[in-house]
Motif scaffolding. Structure first.
Motif, PDB file in Angstrom:
ATOM      1  N   TYR A   1      28.054 -65.027 -21.395  1.00  0.00           N
ATOM      2  CA  TYR A   1      27.817 -66.124 -20.454  1.00  0.00           C
ATOM      3  C   TYR A   1      28.448 -65.783 -19.116  1.00  0.00           C
ATOM      4  CZ  TYR A   1      27.015 -68.409 -24.917  1.00  0.00           C
ATOM      5  OH  TYR A   1      26.562 -68.724 -26.169  1.00  0.00           O
ATOM      6  N   TRP A   2      27.768 -66.231 -18.065  1.00  0.00           N
ATOM      7  CA  TRP A   2      28.194 -65.909 -16.707  1.00  0.00           C
ATOM      8  C   TRP A   2      28.095 -67.122 -15.796  1.00  0.00           C
ATOM      9  CZ3 TRP A   2      29.915 -61.093 -15.149  1.00  0.00           C
ATOM     10  CH2 TRP A   2      29.795 -60.077 -16.103  1.00  0.00           C
ATOM     11  N   GLY A   3      29.008 -67.173 -14.840  1.00  0.00           N
ATOM     12  CA  GLY A   3      28.908 -68.169 -13.788  1.00  0.00           C
ATOM     13  C   GLY A   3      28.074 -67.647 -12.635  1.00  0.00           C
ATOM     14  N   GLN A   4      27.909 -68.484 -11.623  1.00  0.00           N
ATOM     15  CA  GLN A   4      27.085 -68.137 -10.466  1.00  0.00           C
ATOM     16  C   GLN A   4      27.851 -67.342  -9.418  1.00  0.00           C
ATOM     17  OE1 GLN A   4      23.677 -68.752 -10.107  1.00  0.00           O
ATOM     18  NE2 GLN A   4      24.005 -69.148 -12.289  1.00  0.00           N
ATOM     19  N   GLY A   5      29.149 -67.340  -9.506  1.00  0.00           N
ATOM     20  CA  GLY A   5      29.948 -66.547  -8.582  1.00  0.00           C
ATOM     21  C   GLY A   5      30.501 -67.350  -7.425  1.00  0.00           C
ATOM     22  N   THR A   6      31.598 -66.849  -6.885  1.00  0.00           N
ATOM     23  CA  THR A   6      32.201 -67.445  -5.694  1.00  0.00           C
ATOM     24  C   THR A   6      32.561 -66.310  -4.735  1.00  0.00           C
ATOM     25  OG1 THR A   6      33.908 -68.980  -4.894  1.00  0.00           O
ATOM     26  CG2 THR A   6      34.552 -67.496  -6.674  1.00  0.00           C
ATOM     27  N   GLN A   7      32.252 -66.511  -3.467  1.00  0.00           N
ATOM     28  CA  GLN A   7      32.458 -65.467  -2.473  1.00  0.00           C
ATOM     29  C   GLN A   7      33.909 -65.442  -2.020  1.00  0.00           C
ATOM     30  OE1 GLN A   7      30.148 -63.175  -0.957  1.00  0.00           O
ATOM     31  NE2 GLN A   7      32.070 -62.314  -0.152  1.00  0.00           N
ATOM     32  N   VAL A   8      34.472 -64.257  -2.014  1.00  0.00           N
ATOM     33  CA  VAL A   8      35.799 -64.029  -1.442  1.00  0.00           C
ATOM     34  C   VAL A   8      35.642 -63.037  -0.302  1.00  0.00           C
ATOM     35  CG1 VAL A   8      38.093 -63.056  -1.848  1.00  0.00           C
ATOM     36  CG2 VAL A   8      37.030 -64.529  -3.576  1.00  0.00           C
ATOM     37  N   THR A   9      36.083 -63.423   0.873  1.00  0.00           N
ATOM     38  CA  THR A   9      36.017 -62.557   2.035  1.00  0.00           C
ATOM     39  C   THR A   9      37.410 -62.407   2.617  1.00  0.00           C
ATOM     40  OG1 THR A   9      33.770 -63.320   2.529  1.00  0.00           O
ATOM     41  CG2 THR A   9      34.960 -62.178   4.289  1.00  0.00           C
ATOM     42  N   VAL A  10      37.844 -61.157   2.739  1.00  0.00           N
ATOM     43  CA  VAL A  10      39.178 -60.879   3.266  1.00  0.00           C
ATOM     44  C   VAL A  10      39.015 -60.166   4.600  1.00  0.00           C
ATOM     45  CG1 VAL A  10      41.418 -59.818   2.824  1.00  0.00           C
ATOM     46  CG2 VAL A  10      40.019 -60.641   0.904  1.00  0.00           C
TER      47      VAL A  10
ATOM     48  N   GLY B   1      36.899 -69.708  -3.938  1.00  0.00           N
ATOM     49  CA  GLY B   1      36.660 -68.610  -3.010  1.00  0.00           C
ATOM     50  C   GLY B   1      36.704 -69.084  -1.569  1.00  0.00           C
ATOM     51  N   GLY B   2      36.658 -68.123  -0.660  1.00  0.00           N
ATOM     52  CA  GLY B   2      36.673 -68.469   0.752  1.00  0.00           C
ATOM     53  C   GLY B   2      37.044 -67.282   1.610  1.00  0.00           C
ATOM     54  N   LEU B   3      37.373 -67.590   2.844  1.00  0.00           N
ATOM     55  CA  LEU B   3      37.767 -66.573   3.818  1.00  0.00           C
ATOM     56  C   LEU B   3      39.282 -66.594   3.966  1.00  0.00           C
ATOM     57  CD1 LEU B   3      37.114 -64.523   6.088  1.00  0.00           C
ATOM     58  CD2 LEU B   3      36.879 -66.501   7.624  1.00  0.00           C
ATOM     59  N   VAL B   4      39.894 -65.435   3.862  1.00  0.00           N
ATOM     60  CA  VAL B   4      41.344 -65.334   3.969  1.00  0.00           C
ATOM     61  C   VAL B   4      41.685 -64.054   4.719  1.00  0.00           C
ATOM     62  CG1 VAL B   4      41.583 -64.158   1.753  1.00  0.00           C
ATOM     63  CG2 VAL B   4      43.512 -65.467   2.658  1.00  0.00           C
ATOM     64  N   GLN B   5      42.798 -64.076   5.418  1.00  0.00           N
ATOM     65  CA  GLN B   5      43.234 -62.871   6.110  1.00  0.00           C
ATOM     66  C   GLN B   5      43.911 -61.911   5.139  1.00  0.00           C
ATOM     67  OE1 GLN B   5      45.646 -64.289   9.407  1.00  0.00           O
ATOM     68  NE2 GLN B   5      43.900 -63.995  10.793  1.00  0.00           N
ATOM     69  N   ALA B   6      43.896 -60.663   5.505  1.00  0.00           N
ATOM     70  CA  ALA B   6      44.566 -59.641   4.689  1.00  0.00           C
ATOM     71  C   ALA B   6      46.020 -60.037   4.456  1.00  0.00           C
ATOM     72  CB  ALA B   6      44.484 -58.286   5.379  1.00  0.00           C
ATOM     73  N   VAL B   7      46.525 -59.684   3.300  1.00  0.00           N
ATOM     74  CA  VAL B   7      47.844 -59.993   2.727  1.00  0.00           C
ATOM     75  C   VAL B   7      47.980 -61.450   2.323  1.00  0.00           C
ATOM     76  CG1 VAL B   7      48.916 -58.118   4.035  1.00  0.00           C
ATOM     77  CG2 VAL B   7      49.174 -60.476   4.839  1.00  0.00           C
TER      78      VAL B   7
END
Length: 123
Positions: A112-121, A9-15
């Motif tokens: 079962y579940w993971g802790q998650g990863t943030q995706v920011t667009v 996950g992370g920060l990415v620009q649109a498209v």
């Protein structure tokens, strides 16, 4: 002890694009269906994509079709979510989940579940 660990996950620009990974341990990975869910602030959790134990059956939410691809690599006990043409509406925490054999659309069906990863667009 079953562990699902998301990354990518992370920060990415649109498209733009991102590839999420989920590494599993403590379960017989090749007999489990795997899925990606997401939850945006103030919204309910929703299924993004799922893949059955064999990799032959896949499901995509309407918003994911044509943009996202789920895959699995049993030799590495890992699944992936390739996300292309990202939009600000895709901003969410993305979770990996596992259940026996077959795909299910309800989060309640996953064991079962993971802790998650943030995706920011960003727009």
């Amino acid at each position: 002890q079953v562990q699902l660990v998301e990354s990518g996950g992370g920060l990415v620009q649109a498209v733009g694009s991102l590839r999420l990974s989920c590494a599993a341990s403590g379960l017989t990975f090749s007999t489990n269906a795997m899925a990606w869910f997401r939850q945006a602030p103030g919204k309910e959790q929703e299924l993004v994509a799922a893949i059955d134990w064999s990799g032959n059956d896949k499901y995509y939410a309407v918003f994911a079709r044509g943009r996202f691809t789920i895959s699995r690599e049993n030799a590495k006990n890992t699944i992936y979510l390739q996300m292309n043409s990202l939009k600000p509406d895709d901003t969410a925490v993305y979770y990996c989940a596992a259940r026996r054999r077959h795909i299910a659309q309800s989060s309640m069906e996953y064991d079962y579940w993971g802790q998650g990863t943030q995706v920011t667009v960003s727009s």
